[in-house]
Design a protein around this motif. Structure first.
Motif, PDB file in Angstrom:
ATOM      1  N   GLY A   1       0.823  -1.212   0.000  1.00 55.34           N
ATOM      2  CA  GLY A   1       0.000   0.000   0.000  1.00 55.34           C
ATOM      3  C   GLY A   1       0.855   1.259   0.000  1.00 55.34           C
ATOM      4  O   GLY A   1       0.630   2.194  -0.777  1.00 55.34           O
ATOM      5  N   ALA A   2       1.875   1.272   0.839  1.00 56.52           N
ATOM      6  CA  ALA A   2       2.714   2.470   0.967  1.00 56.52           C
ATOM      7  C   ALA A   2       3.512   2.706  -0.309  1.00 56.52           C
ATOM      8  O   ALA A   2       3.645   3.843  -0.772  1.00 56.52           O
ATOM      9  CB  ALA A   2       3.658   2.323   2.159  1.00 56.52           C
ATOM     10  N   ALA A   3       4.039   1.627  -0.891  1.00 57.67           N
ATOM     11  CA  ALA A   3       4.835   1.773  -2.114  1.00 57.67           C
ATOM     12  C   ALA A   3       3.960   2.270  -3.262  1.00 57.67           C
ATOM     13  O   ALA A   3       4.399   3.066  -4.092  1.00 57.67           O
ATOM     14  CB  ALA A   3       5.499   0.453  -2.480  1.00 57.67           C
ATOM     15  N   GLY A   4       2.724   1.797  -3.288  1.00 53.95           N
ATOM     16  CA  GLY A   4       1.801   2.230  -4.335  1.00 53.95           C
ATOM     17  C   GLY A   4       1.531   3.719  -4.242  1.00 53.95           C
ATOM     18  O   GLY A   4       1.571   4.446  -5.242  1.00 53.95           O
ATOM     19  N   CYS A   5       1.304   4.181  -3.040  1.00 54.89           N
ATOM     20  CA  CYS A   5       1.042   5.612  -2.833  1.00 54.89           C
ATOM     21  C   CYS A   5       2.309   6.407  -3.167  1.00 54.89           C
ATOM     22  O   CYS A   5       2.246   7.454  -3.821  1.00 54.89           O
ATOM     23  CB  CYS A   5       0.622   5.848  -1.389  1.00 54.89           C
ATOM     24  N   ALA A   6       3.453   5.869  -2.764  1.00 50.66           N
ATOM     25  CA  ALA A   6       4.725   6.546  -3.033  1.00 50.66           C
ATOM     26  C   ALA A   6       4.962   6.674  -4.542  1.00 50.66           C
ATOM     27  O   ALA A   6       5.538   7.667  -5.005  1.00 50.66           O
ATOM     28  CB  ALA A   6       5.875   5.782  -2.385  1.00 50.66           C
ATOM     29  N   GLY A   7       4.511   5.688  -5.296  1.00 55.71           N
ATOM     30  CA  GLY A   7       4.682   5.722  -6.752  1.00 55.71           C
ATOM     31  C   GLY A   7       3.881   6.845  -7.384  1.00 55.71           C
ATOM     32  O   GLY A   7       4.386   7.579  -8.240  1.00 55.71           O
ATOM     33  N   VAL A   8       2.639   6.980  -6.967  1.00 61.39           N
ATOM     34  CA  VAL A   8       1.801   8.048  -7.517  1.00 61.39           C
ATOM     35  C   VAL A   8       2.401   9.403  -7.128  1.00 61.39           C
ATOM     36  O   VAL A   8       2.499  10.325  -7.943  1.00 61.39           O
ATOM     37  CB  VAL A   8       0.347   7.952  -6.995  1.00 61.39           C
ATOM     38  N   GLU A   9       2.849   9.474  -5.886  1.00 61.60           N
ATOM     39  CA  GLU A   9       3.424  10.734  -5.413  1.00 61.60           C
ATOM     40  C   GLU A   9       4.725  11.049  -6.145  1.00 61.60           C
ATOM     41  O   GLU A   9       5.010  12.208  -6.465  1.00 61.60           O
ATOM     42  CB  GLU A   9       3.663  10.636  -3.894  1.00 61.60           C
ATOM     43  N   SER A  10       5.512  10.019  -6.468  1.00 58.65           N
ATOM     44  CA  SER A  10       6.760  10.250  -7.214  1.00 58.65           C
ATOM     45  C   SER A  10       6.460  10.780  -8.607  1.00 58.65           C
ATOM     46  O   SER A  10       7.156  11.676  -9.107  1.00 58.65           O
ATOM     47  CB  SER A  10       7.566   8.954  -7.330  1.00 58.65           C
ATOM     48  N   ALA A  11       5.443  10.200  -9.237  1.00 56.78           N
ATOM     49  CA  ALA A  11       5.043  10.677 -10.567  1.00 56.78           C
ATOM     50  C   ALA A  11       4.624  12.141 -10.461  1.00 56.78           C
ATOM     51  O   ALA A  11       5.012  12.977 -11.290  1.00 56.78           O
ATOM     52  CB  ALA A  11       3.889   9.830 -11.100  1.00 56.78           C
ATOM     53  N   TYR A  12       3.885  12.434  -9.416  1.00 55.25           N
ATOM     54  CA  TYR A  12       3.422  13.807  -9.194  1.00 55.25           C
ATOM     55  C   TYR A  12       4.605  14.769  -9.029  1.00 55.25           C
ATOM     56  O   TYR A  12       4.641  15.838  -9.648  1.00 55.25           O
ATOM     57  CB  TYR A  12       2.527  13.828  -7.958  1.00 55.25           C
ATOM     58  N   GLN A  13       5.578  14.365  -8.208  1.00 55.58           N
ATOM     59  CA  GLN A  13       6.751  15.232  -7.988  1.00 55.58           C
ATOM     60  C   GLN A  13       7.466  15.494  -9.304  1.00 55.58           C
ATOM     61  O   GLN A  13       7.888  16.624  -9.588  1.00 55.58           O
ATOM     62  CB  GLN A  13       7.732  14.593  -6.988  1.00 55.58           C
ATOM     63  N   SER A  14       7.603  14.431 -10.100  1.00 56.58           N
ATOM     64  CA  SER A  14       8.307  14.568 -11.370  1.00 56.58           C
ATOM     65  C   SER A  14       7.548  15.486 -12.332  1.00 56.58           C
ATOM     66  O   SER A  14       8.113  16.414 -12.895  1.00 56.58           O
ATOM     67  CB  SER A  14       8.502  13.183 -11.997  1.00 56.58           C
ATOM     68  N   LEU A  15       6.267  15.213 -12.494  1.00 53.64           N
ATOM     69  CA  LEU A  15       5.478  15.974 -13.470  1.00 53.64           C
ATOM     70  C   LEU A  15       5.290  17.423 -13.025  1.00 53.64           C
ATOM     71  O   LEU A  15       5.210  18.335 -13.846  1.00 53.64           O
ATOM     72  CB  LEU A  15       4.130  15.281 -13.716  1.00 53.64           C
ATOM     73  N   ARG A  16       5.245  17.620 -11.720  1.00 56.35           N
ATOM     74  CA  ARG A  16       5.103  18.985 -11.210  1.00 56.35           C
ATOM     75  C   ARG A  16       6.392  19.776 -11.454  1.00 56.35           C
ATOM     76  O   ARG A  16       6.364  20.929 -11.868  1.00 56.35           O
ATOM     77  CB  ARG A  16       4.777  18.947  -9.725  1.00 56.35           C
ATOM     78  N   ARG A  17       7.501  19.111 -11.206  1.00 59.35           N
ATOM     79  CA  ARG A  17       8.793  19.763 -11.437  1.00 59.35           C
ATOM     80  C   ARG A  17       8.946  20.162 -12.905  1.00 59.35           C
ATOM     81  O   ARG A  17       9.534  21.183 -13.243  1.00 59.35           O
ATOM     82  CB  ARG A  17       9.908  18.813 -11.021  1.00 59.35           C
ATOM     83  N   GLN A  18       8.388  19.329 -13.777  1.00 58.76           N
ATOM     84  CA  GLN A  18       8.485  19.610 -15.214  1.00 58.76           C
ATOM     85  C   GLN A  18       7.409  20.588 -15.693  1.00 58.76           C
ATOM     86  O   GLN A  18       7.312  20.871 -16.876  1.00 58.76           O
ATOM     87  CB  GLN A  18       8.340  18.306 -16.005  1.00 58.76           C
ATOM     88  N   GLY A  19       6.567  21.022 -14.753  1.00 55.62           N
ATOM     89  CA  GLY A  19       5.519  21.977 -15.111  1.00 55.62           C
ATOM     90  C   GLY A  19       4.332  21.346 -15.817  1.00 55.62           C
ATOM     91  O   GLY A  19       3.486  22.042 -16.370  1.00 55.62           O
TER      92      GLY A  19
END
Ligand code: TPP
Ligand code: SF4
Lengths: 392, 316
Positions: B76-94
């Motif tokens: 469960g935690a890794a799954g949430c971390a994955g979505v959040e990682s995608a978010y961090q990446s895409l947010r950084r890229q605007g």
């Protein structure tokens, strides 16, 4: 289009994969070390440290989490890469079929290595074969150049909207991961243009259009959903061919669903996966000089299995030798029945089929070993299943 | 959020629809709704396998009005971390500009046992996510087996009370403090009867700027053997007996008792004896027998010791 000219470099297989990833610049990369894959993520960490990529680099606490993180990151809308081998893939196994059924085009480099036990860090195909039925595509590299090329090709196939499947990019542990070879890279701009933007379908992070991913299926839906993956896998063969063609245009390097060497006029051919293809080509050269009509072929992918192309290469042959670098203890090697089944396509023309298990746990296989295989078959000394060079 | 009123909460769109297939009286959906009221921002939900996941997402239906994803049981935690990682990446890229929150729901089995490693990893790495343990103190989805969150003395299908055994022999693991020891910004224990407390905690967790964890007691009529209409009363009883104290921990070290438990600590409300807790549920019924009196006494002693220790941590 004329292929762009680039100076050659000397590089090992792991670094070649990392270089391809640097040029692609994925959104998310999950990393967990395991030999012989470790150099890939170490090299990538250097790129991160030097700001050469914009990737979110996540050093997870296990492979189970690595693949989970890839699945959800990719579902969220990120282009996602990871790498593993052996025990790492075993530890991921629970998530492999989940990734495929969720149709996430993750790319995973597999530095092929024997699976415990006994513990052994060297090359064979025990890890990738365990993923056989999980719904992942599986590409095999013969040398460092191909490990690099296929790393660039893989996302194009995986992300095709009618495919949308995760893909394994296999390179033989140590033989390719650690050996330094000469390679011609593409320029980064060409790679980026070829791979293109990641266009996810139904991304989770599109909060305006909420979707639920990976729901619970009853018997009414499980089978039909699995069948959709079957159709995607079928489509992948066609897409792969097309992507290979496009890649040839930018690189000048040709790839086929089944690679052939001296098969046209051969009466006996061998079928093999990965780096041994190169060694077997040497054996074929040697035997040709002795006047034997032999050839060797390599399915470029193990999944989807290129049935009709394999049937074509076996057509009219007297004998076919299937080289398996893995055991299915209690039966033939895993590839053997699949080659036999492909041969059935040539109705009424079954060649004599031989299975050789070889090179497990890094056991050396030299040109002379492969020469002896062809000779044993010719001289009628081969059995149905043979264990090449094993001490009893 | 300081003026948390039912009127305001009513305005938050329903994120978990009714019509899911949890048992009548199950606290899991109540908790999830309260947690999701803790943020007005967009939120993505992830789930570990368990009662909550199977009941809210039976294809071709879904109870989720917000993006939802589940992969497996121990991650469960890794799954949430994955979505959040995608978010961090895409947010950084605007590519994403919105402020999106991430929450994962997982049972106690998925949290205390099989998913502990993934949870610890995600907390250590500092993903901006809230992890909520729907703690019904056993593996309910597979039919009431003991977990390391199960209370000592409880009868489950793998720690059965019988002629020679009084049920589970071990005390529950103190997961809340284990997570707090990771030094994450916000950790709390909550219970669904204390809705204002739960929502306030969820709000703090969502806004803490790093990983957060809420261990929510989730009374389970089926597994604990009580009537569905009693869930909320049972939840309250857990706090009144100090079986489930309500508190929060900031930055791993700053412990604060929440209002209801604080009242007990200050002597304004009487601390109820464990026998009331035991009598309220079928899973402990066998203990109300002379033979197991020493067991109940030991349970009370342990409970008192844990409570005293908590008060010390809260500097009370
Ligand atoms: C690897 C693995 N082992 C076992 C299971 C079977 N399983 C599914 S749900 C579950 C229990 C869930 O218990 P918990 O996390 O406490 O949630 P609850 O159902 O009680 O809310 C188990 C054991 C599984 N899905 N995956
Ligand atoms: S078994 Fe318990 S936790 Fe599961 S749905 Fe029923 S009441 Fe809820």
């Amino acid at each position: 289009m004329t292929p762009a000219k680039h100076s050659d470099i000397a590089i090992n297989g792991d670094c070649a994969v990392a270089l391809a990833w640097r040029q692609i610049d994925p959104d998310v990369c999950a990393a967990y070390p395991i030999t012989p894959q470790t150099i890939i993520v170490e090299k990538f960490a250097e790129y991160i440290a030097n700001g050469e990529v914009k990737t979110e680099f996540v050093c997870v606490e296990s492979e189970h989490s690595a693949l989970t993180l890839c699945v959800t990151a990719c579902s969220a809308g990120a282009r996602t890469f990871t790498a593993t081998a052996s025990q790492g893939m075993a530890y991921m196994w629970e998530v492999l079929p989940i990734a495929a059924s969720m149709r996430v085009p993750i790319i995973m480099a597999v530095a092929n290595r024997a699976v415990s036990g006994p513990i052994n860090i060297n090359n064979d195909h025990g890890d990738v074969m365990s993923a056989r039925d999980t719904g992942w595509m599986s590409l095999f590299a013969e040398n460092v150049q191909q490990a690099y090329d296929l790393s660039i090709i893989a996302p194009r196939i995986a992300e095709h909207h009618e495919v949308q499947l995760p893909c394994l990019m296999n390179l033989d542990g140590f033989i390719l991961t650690h050996a330094i070879e000469r390679m011609t890279p593409l320029d980064t701009h060409a790679v980026k243009k070829f791979v293109g933007e990641f266009k996810p379908l139904y991304p989770l992070l599109d909060v305006e259009h909420p979707v639920s991913h990976n729901l619970m299926d009853g018997p009414l839906f499980y089978f039909p959903h699995k069948y959709q993956t079957v159709k995607a896998m079928d489509k992948a063969l066609e897409v792969t061919k097309q992507v290979f063609k496009e890649f040839q245009q930018i690189s000048g390097r040709e790839y086929n669903l089944v690679e052939e060497y001296m098969c046209d006029d051969a009466s006996c051919i061998a079928i093999v996966l990965g780096s041994s293809f190169g060694t077997m080509k040497e054996a074929v050269d040697q035997l040709r000089r002795e006047g034997m009509h032999v050839g060797v072929a390599m399915p470029r992918l193990y999944r989807p299995w290129p049935i009709s192309d394999l049937a074509k290469v076996m057509k009219g042959k007297k004998s076919v030798i299937v080289m398996d670098r893995h055991l299915s203890i209690g039966s033939y090697g895993p590839m053997f029945p699949e080659v036999v089944a492909a041969a059935l396509e040539n109705e009424g023309e079954m060649p004599k089929m031989y299975n050789y298990i070889y090179g497990l746990g890094g056991a050396d296989t030299m040109v002379s070993d492969f020469v002896s295989v062809y000779k044993d078959v010719k001289e009628g000394k081969a059995k149905r299943i043979n264990y090449l060079g094993v001490r009893e | 959020m300081s003026t948390l009123s039912l009127k305001d909460l009513n305005k938050i769109p329903v994120r978990l629809a009714s019509g899911h297939r949890l048992c009548a009286g199950c606290a899991e959906s109540i908790i999830a709704r309260q947690i999701l009221m803790g943020t007005e921002k967009d939120v993505v939900v992830t789930c570990a396998t368990g009662c909550f996941e199977v009941s809210t997402t039976i294809f071709p239906y879904t109870s989720w009005n917000v993006p939802y994803i589940h992969t497996a049981f121990g991650n469960g935690a890794a799954g949430c971390a994955g979505v959040e990682s995608a978010y961090q990446s895409l947010r950084r890229q605007g590519k994403i500009t919105k402020d999106i929150k991430f929450v994962t729901f997982a049972g106690d089995g998925a949290t205390y046992d099989i998913g502990l490693q993934a949870l610890s990893g995600a907390m250590e790495r500092g993903h901006h996510m809230l992890y909520v343990c729907l703690n019904n103190e056993a593996y309910m989805n597979t039919g009431i087996q003991r977990s390391s969150a199960t209370g000592m003395g409880a009868s489950t299908t793998t720690s059965c009370a019988g002629s020679v055994c009084y049920g589970k022999k071990e005390y529950s693991k103190d997961m809340t403090k284990i997570v707090a020891m990771h030094g994450v910004p916000y950790v709390a224990q909550a219970a669904p009867h204390a809705w204002r407390d739960m929502i306030t905690k969820a709000h703090k967790a969502f806004e803490c700027g790093g990983p957060s964890f809420i261990n929510a007691l989730s009374p389970c009529p089926r597994g604990w053997r009580f009537q569905p209409e009693d869930s909320i009363n049972i939840s309250k009883l857990a706090v009144d007996t100090c079986v489930w104290p309500l508190y929060e921990i900031e930055n791993g070290t700053d412990y604060t008792l929440s209002p209801e438990s604080l009242k007990i600590a200050e002597g304004k409300v009487e601390k109820k004896p464990i026998t009331e807790w035991i009598a309220s549920q079928g899973r402990y019924k066998h203990l109300m027998n002379e033979r197991w009196e020493p067991v109940v006494e030991e349970m009370q002693e342990k409970l008192d010791a844990r409570w005293d220790y908590l008060l010390k941590l809260c500097k009370l």
